[in-house]
Write a protein that holds these residues in place. Structure first.
Motif, PDB file in Angstrom:
ATOM      1  N   UNK A 246      41.073  35.430  64.197  1.00 34.77           N
ATOM      2  CA  UNK A 246      41.751  34.339  63.498  1.00 34.77           C
ATOM      3  C   UNK A 246      41.050  34.028  62.184  1.00 34.77           C
ATOM      4  N   UNK A 247      39.717  33.989  62.221  1.00 34.65           N
ATOM      5  CA  UNK A 247      38.936  33.672  61.025  1.00 34.65           C
ATOM      6  C   UNK A 247      39.009  34.813  60.010  1.00 34.65           C
ATOM      7  N   UNK A 248      38.881  36.040  60.485  1.00 36.60           N
ATOM      8  CA  UNK A 248      38.904  37.198  59.587  1.00 36.60           C
ATOM      9  C   UNK A 248      40.260  37.321  58.891  1.00 36.60           C
ATOM     10  N   UNK A 249      41.336  37.199  59.661  1.00 38.87           N
ATOM     11  CA  UNK A 249      42.684  37.289  59.084  1.00 38.87           C
ATOM     12  C   UNK A 249      42.911  36.152  58.089  1.00 38.87           C
ATOM     13  N   UNK A 250      42.327  34.985  58.362  1.00 40.83           N
ATOM     14  CA  UNK A 250      42.472  33.851  57.442  1.00 40.83           C
ATOM     15  C   UNK A 250      41.894  34.180  56.066  1.00 40.83           C
ATOM     16  N   UNK A 251      40.787  34.905  56.042  1.00 40.39           N
ATOM     17  CA  UNK A 251      40.179  35.285  54.763  1.00 40.39           C
ATOM     18  C   UNK A 251      41.125  36.192  53.981  1.00 40.39           C
ATOM     19  N   UNK A 252      41.695  37.180  54.663  1.00 41.01           N
ATOM     20  CA  UNK A 252      42.617  38.102  53.985  1.00 41.01           C
ATOM     21  C   UNK A 252      43.886  37.393  53.528  1.00 41.01           C
ATOM     22  N   UNK A 253      44.408  36.510  54.391  1.00 36.71           N
ATOM     23  CA  UNK A 253      45.589  35.731  53.995  1.00 36.71           C
ATOM     24  C   UNK A 253      45.281  34.862  52.780  1.00 36.71           C
ATOM     25  N   UNK A 254      44.055  34.315  52.755  1.00 35.31           N
ATOM     26  CA  UNK A 254      43.657  33.481  51.622  1.00 35.31           C
ATOM     27  C   UNK A 254      43.660  34.255  50.317  1.00 35.31           C
ATOM     28  N   UNK A 255      43.116  35.486  50.342  1.00 33.37           N
ATOM     29  CA  UNK A 255      43.111  36.311  49.134  1.00 33.37           C
ATOM     30  C   UNK A 255      44.537  36.631  48.698  1.00 33.37           C
ATOM     31  N   UNK A 256      45.371  37.045  49.667  1.00 40.58           N
ATOM     32  CA  UNK A 256      46.738  37.452  49.341  1.00 40.58           C
ATOM     33  C   UNK A 256      47.577  36.278  48.835  1.00 40.58           C
ATOM     34  N   UNK A 257      47.514  35.140  49.527  1.00 41.84           N
ATOM     35  CA  UNK A 257      48.307  33.989  49.103  1.00 41.84           C
ATOM     36  C   UNK A 257      47.756  33.361  47.831  1.00 41.84           C
ATOM     37  N   UNK A 258      46.456  33.545  47.587  1.00 42.61           N
ATOM     38  CA  UNK A 258      45.871  33.028  46.360  1.00 42.61           C
ATOM     39  C   UNK A 258      46.336  33.798  45.136  1.00 42.61           C
ATOM     40  N   UNK A 259      46.421  35.122  45.263  1.00 39.49           N
ATOM     41  CA  UNK A 259      46.806  35.942  44.112  1.00 39.49           C
ATOM     42  C   UNK A 259      48.322  35.980  43.923  1.00 39.49           C
ATOM     43  N   UNK A 260      49.086  35.607  44.957  1.00 40.23           N
ATOM     44  CA  UNK A 260      50.555  35.701  44.873  1.00 40.23           C
ATOM     45  C   UNK A 260      51.174  34.949  43.694  1.00 40.23           C
ATOM     46  N   UNK A 261      50.795  33.676  43.445  1.00 44.84           N
ATOM     47  CA  UNK A 261      51.404  32.992  42.290  1.00 44.84           C
ATOM     48  C   UNK A 261      51.131  33.700  40.961  1.00 44.84           C
ATOM     49  N   UNK A 262      49.961  34.305  40.840  1.00 45.85           N
ATOM     50  CA  UNK A 262      49.611  35.023  39.613  1.00 45.85           C
ATOM     51  C   UNK A 262      50.442  36.294  39.484  1.00 45.85           C
ATOM     52  N   UNK A 263      50.613  37.015  40.590  1.00 48.36           N
ATOM     53  CA  UNK A 263      51.434  38.221  40.566  1.00 48.36           C
ATOM     54  C   UNK A 263      52.885  37.893  40.213  1.00 48.36           C
ATOM     55  N   UNK A 264      53.420  36.837  40.833  1.00 48.95           N
ATOM     56  CA  UNK A 264      54.812  36.463  40.579  1.00 48.95           C
ATOM     57  C   UNK A 264      55.015  36.016  39.133  1.00 48.95           C
ATOM     58  N   UNK A 265      54.076  35.237  38.627  1.00 50.76           N
ATOM     59  CA  UNK A 265      54.189  34.758  37.245  1.00 50.76           C
ATOM     60  C   UNK A 265      54.162  35.916  36.248  1.00 50.76           C
ATOM     61  N   UNK A 266      53.205  36.815  36.407  1.00 48.82           N
ATOM     62  CA  UNK A 266      53.087  37.934  35.473  1.00 48.82           C
ATOM     63  C   UNK A 266      54.243  38.913  35.616  1.00 48.82           C
ATOM     64  N   UNK A 267      54.759  39.048  36.846  1.00 53.49           N
ATOM     65  CA  UNK A 267      55.945  39.882  37.052  1.00 53.49           C
ATOM     66  C   UNK A 267      57.145  39.283  36.329  1.00 53.49           C
ATOM     67  N   UNK A 268      57.289  37.957  36.430  1.00 56.93           N
ATOM     68  CA  UNK A 268      58.380  37.287  35.727  1.00 56.93           C
ATOM     69  C   UNK A 268      58.284  37.431  34.221  1.00 56.93           C
TER      70      UNK A 268
END
Length: 439
Positions: A276-298
Motif C-alpha cells: 500500500x505504501x509503495x504503490x502510494x509513492x508511485x501513484x504520487x509521482x504519476x498523479x503529480x506529473x499528470x497536470x504538467x503532462x496534460x497542460x504541455x500536451x494541450x
C-alpha cells in the motif's frame, strides 16, 4: 537553461506534494485497519474486508469522473479553452451528484441484500451492514471530494489539494482513535470518522473559490453528458485499479489459504500493507506529473511532455531500486513489526514474500506512470489496456498457474511477472505512439 530550471522546479513541487498526499492516504488506510483490529477485534476486521469491494466501486466511480475530468481540464487549459472547462466542471458535478444519489439510495433501501451478497455471516452481519450503509450514505462527500481535488490540482493549486487531502487523513486517524477507544463506538465510530474525513477536505478545497484563484467555476448550462463521458474514459484506469485491487487480494488470499493456511494469509497481510505504501509513492509521482503532462500536451509542447515524463520515469526507477534494497535488507525487521505474536512460520513466509514480491518495484512504477501518461495526453485506449492487463487479465489467471507450478513461491512471483509482462506491452505502446508522432 532558465526555462529548464523553472520546469524542473515546477516538476519537483507538483510531484513532492502529490507523493506526500498519497502517503498520507496510505497511512490512514493502515491506521484504519489497525484501530479496527485492536478496538473491535477479528470480526471488525472481517466486516471491513467484506465491505471494501462495495466502497471500492463507489470510490472508483468518483476517481473515474474526478481524475478523468481533471485530466481533460488540464488539456483544455493548455489549449486556452478555459470556458469549455466551466462546462466540463458543471457537467461533471451534475453527473457525480446523480451517481452519488444512486449510491445513497442503495445504502438506504438495499443495505441488507448488499450485505448478504458480499458474504457476511451471522457473526459479522450487523457490523458489515453498518459499515456499508454509512459509507454509501456519505457517497456524495467522497465523490465530490475526488472531483474537486483533481480539478483544483489541474488548476495549478497543488498546495491546497495536498493540504485538503492530508487534513482529511489526519482527521480520520485522530477520530478513529477517539471514536473507537475513549468513546467506545466500535466499528460505527471507525466508519463515521472515515465518512466525515472527505467533508473536512471539501471545506478546505472550497478556499480555491473563495480566494478567487480558480479558473473554472459553476455556470448555468445544460450538462454536456458526452463531454463527461469523454473525460470519464481518461479516468477508467483509476476505476479499474480501485475495483480490481480488492478482487486480486481475494484471489491471493484464497490461493495462499490453500497452500499455507491462516499463517500464510497473515504473512500476505504483511506484504499487502507494505505494498500500500509503495504503490502510494508511485501513484504520487504519476498523479503529480499528470497536470504538467496534460497542460504541455494541450499547448502542443511535445518536447516538454517527454521531458516531464523522462524526469518522472528516472525518479521512479531510482526510487524503485532504493525501495527494493531497503525492503530486501530489512525484510526481517519489517515482518517482525507486524508479527506481534512472534510466530516463526509467519516470519519465514513473510520474509520470503517481501523479497520476491517487491522485485516488481521498477515495473509497477513504470506501468502506473505510463498509464497516467497516456490518459494525460488524451489517449484513453492504451491507458485502459495497461490498467486492465495489470488489474485483471494477466494477474488473476497467472496467479492460479503459478500457484500450481511453484506453490507459495509461485504466488509471490505472480505480481512481479505480471508487472514485467505489462511493462513490455506498455513500453511497446509508448514506442508505437512516438513513431506515429514522428511521422
Amino acid at each position: 537553461m532558465a526555462g529548464k530550471e523553472n520546469t524542473l522546479q515546477e516538476f519537483g513541487k507538483y510531484v513532492s506534494q502529490s507523493v506526500l498526499s498519497q502517503l498520507g492516504v496510505s497511512c490512514y488506510i493502515l491506521a484504519d485497519t489497525y484501530f479496527i483490529s485492536k478496538g473491535v477485534g477479528a470480526d471488525g476486521l472481517t466486516a471491513l474486508n467484506l465491505a471494501i469491494p462495495v466502497f471500492s466501486v463507489m470510490n472508483g466511480c468518483g476517481f473515474m469522473l474526478g481524475i478523468g475530468s481533471g485530466t481533460k481540464y488540464g488539456i483544455m487549459k493548455g489549449t486556452g479553452n478555459e470556458k469549455r472547462g466551466d462546462v466540463l466542471f458543471t457537467s461533471s458535478l451534475c453527473v457525480v451528484t446523480v451517481l452519488a444519489v444512486i449510491f445513497m439510495l442503495i445504502g438506504l433501501l438495499a443495505a441488507d441484500p448488499i450485505t448478504a451478497l458480499v458474504g457476511a455471516n451471522a457473526e459479522v452481519y450487523d457490523m458489515t451492514r453498518t459499515y456499508l450503509q454509512v459509507i454509501l450514505l456519505f457517497s456524495p462527500m467522497f465523490m465530490i471530494n475526488n472531483l474537486l481535488g483533481a480539478m483544483i490540482r489541474n488548476d495549478g493549486n497543488t498546495s491546497l489539494a495536498m493540504t485538503a487531502m492530508l487534513s482529511g487523513c489526519l482527521f480520520n486517524i485522530v477520530f478513529d482513535y477517539i471514536f473507537v477507544f475513549p468513546i467506545g463506538m466500535g466499528l460505527f465510530g471507525a466508519v463515521l470518522a472515515t465518512a466525515v474525513a472527505p467533508i473536512i477536505s471539501i471545506l478546505i478545497l472550497l478556499q480555491h473559490f473563495v480566494k478567487k484563484k480558480n479558473q473554472f467555476r459553476l455556470i448555468r448550462v445544460r450538462p454536456d453528458v458526452r463531454l463527461v463521458a469523454s473525460a470519464a474514459g481518461l479516468g477508467v484506469p483509476s476505476l479499474v485499479t480501485e475495483v480490481s485491487s480488492g478482487l486480486v487480494i481475494a484471489v491471493f488470499n484464497l490461493l495462499i489459504l490453500g497452500l499455507a493456511g491462516n499463517v500464510g494469509v497473515a504473512a500476505y497481510g504483511v506484504v499487502a500493507n507494505i505494498s500500500i505504501v509503495v504503490i502510494a509513492i508511485y501513484n504520487g509521482i504519476a498523479q503529480g506529473v499528470q497536470p504538467l503532462l496534460s497542460r504541455e500536451y494541450g499547448r502542443s509542447q511535445e518536447k516538454n511532455v517527454h521531458r516531464f515524463l523522462g524526469w518522472a520515469m528516472m525518479l521512479t526507477v531510482i526510487l524503485a531500486m532504493l525501495i527494493y534494497v531497503g525492503i530486501y535488507w530489512n525484510a526481517d525487521v519489517i515482518a517482525m513489526i507486524f508479527n506481534s505474536g512472534r510466530d516463526m512460520d509467519l516470519q519465514r513466509i513473510a520474509v520470503e514474500g517481501l523479497k520476491i514480491y517487491f522485485t516488481a518495484c521498477p515495473f509497477v512504477g513504470a506501468n502506473i506512470l505510463l498509464a497516467i501518461y497516456f490518459a494525460a495526453t488524451d489517449q484513453a485506449a492504451p491507458a485502459q489496456m495497461i490498467s486492465l492487463l495489470r488489474g485483471l487479465i494477466v494477474i488473476i489467471p497467472l496467479a492460479f498457474i503459478m500457484a500450481n507450478v511453484a506453490g507459495l513461491t509461485g504466488v509471490w512471483m505472480t505480481f512481479p511477472l505480471t508487472e514485467l509482462v505489462v511493462c513490455v506491452v506498455a513500453c511497446g505502446l509508448y514506442k508505437k505512439m512516438k513513431r506515429t508522432y514522428l511521422k
